[in-house]
Design a protein around this motif. Structure first.
Motif, mmCIF file in Angstrom:
data_model
loop_
_atom_site.group_PDB
_atom_site.id
_atom_site.type_symbol
_atom_site.label_atom_id
_atom_site.label_comp_id
_atom_site.label_asym_id
_atom_site.label_seq_id
_atom_site.Cartn_x
_atom_site.Cartn_y
_atom_site.Cartn_z
ATOM 1 N N TYR A 181 0.831 -1.102 -0.039
ATOM 2 C CA TYR A 181 -0.068 -0.228 0.015
ATOM 3 C C TYR A 181 0.827 1.124 -0.014
ATOM 4 C CZ TYR A 181 1.212 0.641 4.919
ATOM 5 O OH TYR A 181 1.825 0.713 6.204
ATOM 6 N N THR A 182 0.251 2.186 -0.280
ATOM 7 C CA THR A 182 1.165 3.613 -0.535
ATOM 8 C C THR A 182 0.049 4.625 0.161
ATOM 9 O OG1 THR A 182 0.507 3.924 -2.612
ATOM 10 C CG2 THR A 182 2.665 3.280 -2.295
ATOM 11 N N LEU A 183 0.422 5.772 0.951
ATOM 12 C CA LEU A 183 -0.283 6.680 1.426
ATOM 13 C C LEU A 183 -0.071 8.103 0.490
ATOM 14 C CD1 LEU A 183 -0.075 5.770 5.183
ATOM 15 C CD2 LEU A 183 -1.722 5.064 3.589
ATOM 16 N N GLU A 184 -1.184 8.874 0.254
ATOM 17 C CA GLU A 184 -0.952 10.012 -0.459
ATOM 18 C C GLU A 184 -1.847 10.845 0.322
ATOM 19 O OE1 GLU A 184 -2.276 9.482 -4.444
ATOM 20 O OE2 GLU A 184 -0.689 8.195 -4.925
ATOM 21 N N SER A 185 -1.164 12.103 0.967
ATOM 22 C CA SER A 185 -1.648 13.187 1.508
ATOM 23 C C SER A 185 -2.350 14.279 0.605
ATOM 24 C CB SER A 185 -1.043 13.700 2.491
ATOM 25 O OG SER A 185 -0.592 12.920 3.599
ATOM 26 N N HIS A 186 -3.569 14.375 0.585
ATOM 27 C CA HIS A 186 -3.959 15.612 -0.569
ATOM 28 C C HIS A 186 -4.521 16.575 0.461
ATOM 29 C CE1 HIS A 186 -4.614 12.669 -4.143
ATOM 30 N NE2 HIS A 186 -3.456 12.543 -3.504
ATOM 31 N N PRO A 187 -3.980 17.778 0.783
ATOM 32 C CA PRO A 187 -4.470 18.730 1.499
ATOM 33 C C PRO A 187 -5.664 19.268 0.515
ATOM 34 C CG PRO A 187 -2.148 19.007 0.988
ATOM 35 C CD PRO A 187 -2.255 18.116 -0.049
ATOM 36 N N PRO A 188 -6.604 19.762 1.479
ATOM 37 C CA PRO A 188 -6.322 20.092 2.997
ATOM 38 C C PRO A 188 -6.824 19.119 3.845
ATOM 39 C CG PRO A 188 -8.443 21.225 2.179
ATOM 40 C CD PRO A 188 -7.877 20.587 1.072
ATOM 41 N N ASP A 189 -7.460 18.024 3.655
ATOM 42 C CA ASP A 189 -8.125 17.290 4.573
ATOM 43 C C ASP A 189 -8.555 15.840 4.114
ATOM 44 O OD1 ASP A 189 -10.109 17.640 2.847
ATOM 45 O OD2 ASP A 189 -11.664 18.534 4.140
ATOM 46 N N THR A 190 -7.599 15.184 2.879
ATOM 47 C CA THR A 190 -8.073 13.894 2.248
ATOM 48 C C THR A 190 -6.424 13.166 2.437
ATOM 49 O OG1 THR A 190 -9.735 15.087 0.856
ATOM 50 C CG2 THR A 190 -8.766 12.882 0.515
ATOM 51 N N LEU A 191 -6.968 11.852 2.649
ATOM 52 C CA LEU A 191 -5.862 10.892 2.783
ATOM 53 C C LEU A 191 -6.400 9.805 1.553
ATOM 54 C CD1 LEU A 191 -3.113 9.423 3.787
ATOM 55 C CD2 LEU A 191 -4.653 8.324 5.555
ATOM 56 N N VAL A 192 -5.219 9.567 0.545
ATOM 57 C CA VAL A 192 -5.687 8.409 -0.326
ATOM 58 C C VAL A 192 -4.860 7.110 0.095
ATOM 59 C CG1 VAL A 192 -5.456 8.189 -2.818
ATOM 60 C CG2 VAL A 192 -6.302 10.248 -2.052
ATOM 61 N N VAL A 193 -5.663 6.046 0.175
ATOM 62 C CA VAL A 193 -4.752 4.716 0.318
ATOM 63 C C VAL A 193 -4.856 3.991 -0.843
ATOM 64 C CG1 VAL A 193 -4.597 2.807 1.940
ATOM 65 C CG2 VAL A 193 -5.462 5.020 2.891
ATOM 66 N N ARG A 194 -3.695 3.930 -1.498
ATOM 67 C CA ARG A 194 -3.526 2.794 -2.675
ATOM 68 C C ARG A 194 -3.103 1.823 -2.110
ATOM 69 N NH1 ARG A 194 -4.301 6.134 -7.233
ATOM 70 N NH2 ARG A 194 -4.235 8.063 -6.881
ATOM 71 N N ILE A 195 -3.957 0.610 -2.415
ATOM 72 C CA ILE A 195 -3.436 -0.714 -2.202
ATOM 73 C C ILE A 195 -3.297 -1.616 -3.179
ATOM 74 C CG2 ILE A 195 -4.690 -0.490 0.169
ATOM 75 C CD1 ILE A 195 -6.912 -2.204 -1.055
ATOM 76 N N VAL A 196 -2.557 -2.566 -3.155
ATOM 77 C CA VAL A 196 -2.469 -3.865 -4.249
ATOM 78 C C VAL A 196 -2.659 -5.063 -3.630
ATOM 79 C CG1 VAL A 196 -0.499 -4.963 -5.705
ATOM 80 C CG2 VAL A 196 -0.200 -2.437 -5.278
ATOM 81 N N GLU A 197 -3.679 -5.746 -3.949
ATOM 82 C CA GLU A 197 -4.038 -6.917 -3.399
ATOM 83 C C GLU A 197 -3.144 -8.072 -4.037
ATOM 84 O OE1 GLU A 197 -8.154 -7.391 -4.585
ATOM 85 O OE2 GLU A 197 -9.017 -5.833 -3.035
#
Length: 338
Positions: A192-208
């Motif tokens: 998985y990777t985490l991406e912070s998108h200001p101002p208030d969003t966290l994107v979690v990209r996962i690889v199954e």
């Protein structure tokens, strides 16, 4: 009374007065007729010569003027006081220091400009860092939304709910260790990777995890990936997946070399060939073999080395000899069919 000749001149010289000039010699007077000549001897003084004394004038001594009167005198006639002299000296020293400072500034102008440029750049950098820190730690950039991308078998809502304890924290202060621990509860997540998108969003990209085959565990079939991590379990054989019959291929934590070699071979096969594999077996890492669904032909693969070249040879053999019962590609430079 007669005075000796030269008496008057010597007396005048002693008194400081100029000696009277000698009287001009008068022409002898003609005797009047009928009167006898004077019986006075020649060269006698008949009248006294006045003595003239001269004296240099004594200069008149003027009284010293008062302070107010001295201030009214012209500058050329004034005598400066000690206070004025001290004031003038201080003014001269101050002027000298001013001139010296001016010379120092003139000769250090380039270095001062360079120093000011460095100071300005450092100030801007510090201001930017402080601004980023203050903004990053402020509630304006607190986490409010979690977005999960890449989930197909997994429930994205369940993942978002699992990470709900991070909501409300600034994006710069999210607990990475806690997020990793929460995502470890989902075995199907390979990475998985985490991406912070200001101002208030966290994107979690996962690889199954992707299943490469099924292993039989008792009466159940368990889909596993290349690391032998179980993905799902069923009582019947999953369709479209080969059965891995390798030593130690059960769904446990330690994968042996035979299972690892079989998984490496399955990962290297083209999709059209992989869909035709029925069962693959490997007792050791050097004796991998599998059977095909159509016709039950056997493929001797050997080790997992040179799998790309062996895959190309097998594809050519399946096209050139589709009815053969045995394909030996263990030596990729000398393949045989039978």
């Amino acid at each position: 009374m007669k005075r000796p000749a030269g008496f008057d001149r010597s007396a005048a010289r002693q008194n400081g007065a100029p000696a009277p000039s000698a009287p001009e010699t008068a022409a002898p007077a003609r005797p009047e007729p009928g009167r006898a000549a004077s019986a006075s001897p020649v060269g006698t003084i008949t009248e006294p010569i006045p003595i003239v004394r001269t004296q240099e004038p004594i200069p008149e001594r003027k009284p010293s003027p008062s302070r107010a009167a001295a201030d009214r005198l012209p500058l050329s006639e004034r005598v400066p006081s000690n206070r004025e002299i001290s004031k003038a000296l201080r003014a001269a020293r101050a002027e000298r220091r001013r001139v010296e400072r001016g010379e120092v500034r003139r000769f250090t102008k380039r270095s001062r400009r360079r120093r000011m440029a460095w100071i300005g750049a450092a100030g801007v950098a510090v201001a930017l860092v402080l601004g980023v820190i203050l903004v990053g730690l402020s509630p304006l950039l607190a986490l409010r939304h979690i977005q999960v991308v890449g989930a197909s078998r997994l429930d994205a809502g369940a993942i978002s709910a699992k990470l709900g304890d991070q909501v409300g924290k600034p994006l710069a202060l999210l607990d990475q260790a806690a997020i990793s621990s929460d995502l470890a509860a989902f075995p199907l997540i390979r990475s998985y990777t985490l991406e912070s998108h200001p101002p208030d969003t966290l994107v979690v990209r996962i690889v199954e995890r992707q299943a490469i085959g099924a292993v039989q565990h008792g009466s159940a079939f368990v889909l596993v990936d290349a690391a032998k991590v179980p993905i799902s379990s069923s009582a019947t054989r999953p369709a479209g997946y080969p059965v891995i019959a390798a030593t130690g291929a059960a769904a446990d934590a330690n994968a042996d070399s035979g299972f690892a070699a079989a998984a490496a071979v399955l990962s290297s096969l083209p999709a059209d060939v992989l869909s035709r594999v029925d069962t693959i077996s490997a007792k050791t890492k050097d004796d991998v073999s599998f059977t095909l669904r159509e016709g039950g032909a056997t493929v001797v693969w050997g080790s997992a080395e040179d799998s790309a070249l062996k895959s190309a040879d097998l594809t050519a053999l399946l096209t050139g000899a589709p009815k053969a019962n045995r394909f030996d590609v263990s030596s990729p430079h000398s393949v045989t069919t039978g």
